[in-house]
Design an enzyme around this catalytic site. Structure first.
Site, mmCIF file in Angstrom:
data_model
loop_
_atom_site.group_PDB
_atom_site.id
_atom_site.type_symbol
_atom_site.label_atom_id
_atom_site.label_comp_id
_atom_site.label_asym_id
_atom_site.label_seq_id
_atom_site.Cartn_x
_atom_site.Cartn_y
_atom_site.Cartn_z
ATOM 1 N N GLU A 163 0.812 -1.221 0.000
ATOM 2 C CA GLU A 163 0.000 0.000 0.000
ATOM 3 C C GLU A 163 0.847 1.272 0.000
ATOM 4 O O GLU A 163 0.817 2.058 0.962
ATOM 5 C CB GLU A 163 -0.974 -0.016 1.196
ATOM 6 N N GLU A 204 -4.807 -8.845 0.219
ATOM 7 C CA GLU A 204 -5.542 -8.554 1.456
ATOM 8 C C GLU A 204 -7.011 -8.379 1.141
ATOM 9 O O GLU A 204 -7.366 -7.680 0.185
ATOM 10 C CB GLU A 204 -5.075 -7.245 2.116
HETATM 11 O O1 IFM Z 1 -4.313 -3.632 8.927
HETATM 12 C C1 IFM Z 1 -4.250 -3.073 7.671
HETATM 13 C C2 IFM Z 1 -3.034 -3.574 6.910
HETATM 14 O O2 IFM Z 1 -1.845 -3.374 7.610
HETATM 15 C C3 IFM Z 1 -2.929 -2.850 5.591
HETATM 16 N N1 IFM Z 1 -4.175 -2.936 4.864
HETATM 17 C C4 IFM Z 1 -5.385 -2.615 5.551
HETATM 18 C C5 IFM Z 1 -5.478 -3.377 6.851
HETATM 19 C C6 IFM Z 1 -6.794 -3.023 7.580
HETATM 20 O O3 IFM Z 1 -6.856 -1.665 7.823
#
Ligand code: IFM
Length: 454
Positions: A166, A359
Site C-alpha cells: 500500500e 488482502e
Molecule cells: O491492517 C491493515 C493492513 O496493515 C494494511 N491494509 C489494511 C489493513 C486493515 O486496515
C-alpha cells in the site's frame, strides 16, 4: 449461494505484517522503527496502544504456524521487519533477526505452507527516517541493499515477493493526512515519498531479476472502486480525479512506466509534483511485475468538493445512500461488487499478468462466544460474498491465482490500536491466548473443498 469451485492450485492464504503481530520490539538487537516512535508519541494511537507486545508472534510463531496448518492454508503472506534485520537500516545485518525469519520460513515449509514475503509493510528503521526517510532518494539505495540481502538470504526457499504494501497509505496517511507514521501533513512531501517508493519498486524488481532468482515478484497497492455520487459532470470529474489520486498514480507507473498525464498536470500546476530524475520511470517500464497484489476492502463514493481540504483536488467522499448498505466496524461499506470491478479493470486497463488478492477481510465486533469459539457470522458472510466476486472474475477471464485473507489473527490496527478485530483467530491481549473463530472453521472447509460447495 451457488457452488463455486476454484482451480486446484489456487493459493488459499492469510496475511499479516511484522509491526502488527511480532512484538519483541527491543529484543535480540531489533532497531527502532518509525512505528515504534509514532506509537510512543502521546495522542497518536487510540488508548495509547503500541506494538511493543502485539501478538507476541516473535515468541509464538510455532503455535501460529500450527494454527495455519490446522486450517489448511497453502500460503502465508508476512512482512520482514527491516529494523530487525538491519537495526539502523543499513550496515551489518543482525544475526538474531536473520535466525528468526529463517526459523519462521522453515516452520512454514515443514507445515506445507508457501511463504510470501512483503519487504516493506511500513516499519521503516527510525535511523533512516532521521536522514529523511522516504522523502530522500538515499532511502531507495538503502532499500535495495536490504532487499538484496533478503533475496540472497531467504530466496532459496521463498518464491513470492512483494516490494511495498500500500504505497498510497505510506505516502498519504504518513505524509499528507498525518494519521500514520511519521505523521506529517505536507502534500509535496507525500508525492515525493510516493515517487521514491515507486522508483525503489522498479529498481528492486530489476535487482531480483539480475540475481536470477526463480520466483515471482510484485507490489500490493490498495485499490479502491471509485463511484461518482451522481451522474453530474462535476461528480464524474471528481471521481476521475480521486481515481487518479488513489489508483492510477500507482498503477500507471508500475504497468506503463509513466504517471497519468492528467494528474501530473494537476500536481505540476499546484507546485507539488515530485522531482523526476532521468531514468526513474524507465526502471518501472523495463521491469514488469510477475503479478499484481490487490488489497481490497471497500468502495469510495465521491462528489465535487463543497469546500477546501488538505490537498484541494476538488473531490470529497460521501456515504452510501443505498438503504441496504452494510458497514464493517471500520465504517467501510461492504461492497463485494467493487472487488469484481477492480479485478476486471486492472485486467482490462493494465493487462495484469497474474493477480493475487493480497488482502481482503473485515473488522467486526466479535462479541458472541460459544463453547470457546467466537461466533462471527458477519465475517463469514463478508468473505463468502468477496470469494464469490473473485470467482466470478475468474470465470470472466481474470488471471487470479490466490487469495490472502486479512488477517490471520486480531492485531495492532495502526492508529486504531487494538480496537479493531480483523482476525480469523481472536487474540486475548492479556493472556495471548489464540481463540478460534467460526470464520476460521469455515475457511478450513472452504480450503478443503477448493471453494464453497453451495
Ligand atoms: O491492517 C491493515 C493492513 O496493515 C494494511 N491494509 C489494511 C489493513 C486493515 O486496515
Amino acid at each position: 449461494m451457488t457452488k463455486m469451485i476454484f482451480p486446484e492450485n489456487f493459493v488459499w492464504g492469510a496475511a499479516t505484517a511484522s509491526y502488527q503481530i511480532e512484538g519483541a520490539v527491543s529484543e535480540d538487537g531489533r532497531g527502532e522503527s518509525v512505528w515504534d516512535r509514532f506509537a510512543h508519541t502521546p495522542g497518536k494511537i487510540k488508548n495509547g496502544d503500541t506494538g511493543d507486545v502485539a501478538c507476541d508472534h516473535y515468541h509464538r510463531y510455532k503455535q501460529d504456524v500450527a494454527l495455519m496448518k490446522e486450517i489448511g492454508l497453502s500460503g502465508y503472506r508476512f512482512s520482514l521487519a527491516w529494523p530487525r534485520l538491519f537495526p539502523k537500516g543499513t550496515g551489518r545485518p543482525n544475526p538474531k533477526g536473520v535466525d528468526f525469519y529463517n526459523s519462521l520460513i522453515d516452520e512454514l515449509l515443514a507445515a506445507g505452507i508457501e511463504p510470501a514475503i512483503t519487504l516493506n509493510h511500513w516499519d521503516l528503521p527510525q535511523a533512516l527516517q532521521e536522514l529523511g526517510g522516504w522523502m530522500k532518494r538515499d532511502t531507495i539505495e538503502f532499500f535495495l541493499e536490504y532487499a538484496d540481502f533478503a533475496f540472497e538470504t531467504f530466496g532459496d526457499r521463498v518464491k513470492k515477493w512483494i516490494t511495498h504494501n500500500e504505497p498510497a497509505v505510506i505516502a498519504f496517511n504518513g505524509y499528507l493526512f498525518g494519521d500514520h507514521a511519521p505523521g506529517l501533513k505536507d502534500p509535496a512531501a507525500a508525492l515525493r515519498v510516493a515517487h521514491n517508493l515507486l522508483v525503489s519498486h522498479g529498481k528492486t524488481v530489476a535487482r531480483y531479476r539480475e540475481l536470477g532468482q526463480e520466483g515471482e515478484i510484485g507490489i500490493a497497492p490498495n485499490l479502491v472502486h471509485v463511484c461518482p455520487a451522481t451522474d453530474s459532470p462535476e461528480d464524474q470529474v471528481a471521481a476521475r480525479v480521486y481515481d487518479g489520486f488513489q489508483n492510477r498514480w500507482f498503477l500507471d507507473p508500475v504497468f506503463r512506466g509513466a504517471y497519468p498525464q492528467d494528474m501530473l498536470d494537476l500536481y505540476t500546476e499546484m507546485g507539488i509534483a515530485p522531482p523526476i530524475e532521468a531514468g526513474d520511470l524507465e526502471w518501472l517500464a523495463q521491469n514488469p511485475v510477475d503479478f499484481l497484489g490487490i488489497n481490497y476492502y471497500t468502495r469510495s463514493i465521491v462528489k465535487k468538493a463543497a469546500g477546501e481540504s488538505l490537498l484541494n483536488l476538488g473531490f470529497e467522499h460521501v456515504g452510501s445512500e443505498d438503504p441496504q448498505a452494510a458497514f464493517t466496524e471500520m465504517n467501510w461499506e461492504i461492497f463485494p461488487q467493487g472487488l469484481y470491478d477492480v479485478l476486471v479493470r486492472v485486467t482490462r486497463d493494465y493487462q495484469a499478468p497474474c493477480i493475487y488478492i493480497t488482502e481482503n477481510g473485515a473488522a467486526f465486533k466479535d462479541e458472541i462466544c460459544q463453547d470457546g469459539v467466537i461466533i462471527d457470522e458477519d465475517r463469514i458472510d463478508y468473505l463468502k460474498a468477496h470469494f464469490s466476486a473473485a470467482h466470478r472474475a475468474l470465470q470472466d477471464g481474470v488471471r487470479l491465482a490466490g487469495y490472502y485473507v486479512w488477517t490471520l489473527m486480531d492485531n495492532f490496527e495502526w492508529a486504531l490500536g487494538y480496537t479493531k478485530r480483523f482476525g480469523l483467530f481472536g487474540v486475548d491481549n492479556d493472556t495471548q491466548e489464540r481463540i478460534w473463530k467460526k470464520s476460521a472453521q469455515w475457511y478450513r472447509q472452504v480450503i478443503k473443498d477448493h471453494g464453497v460447495q453451495g
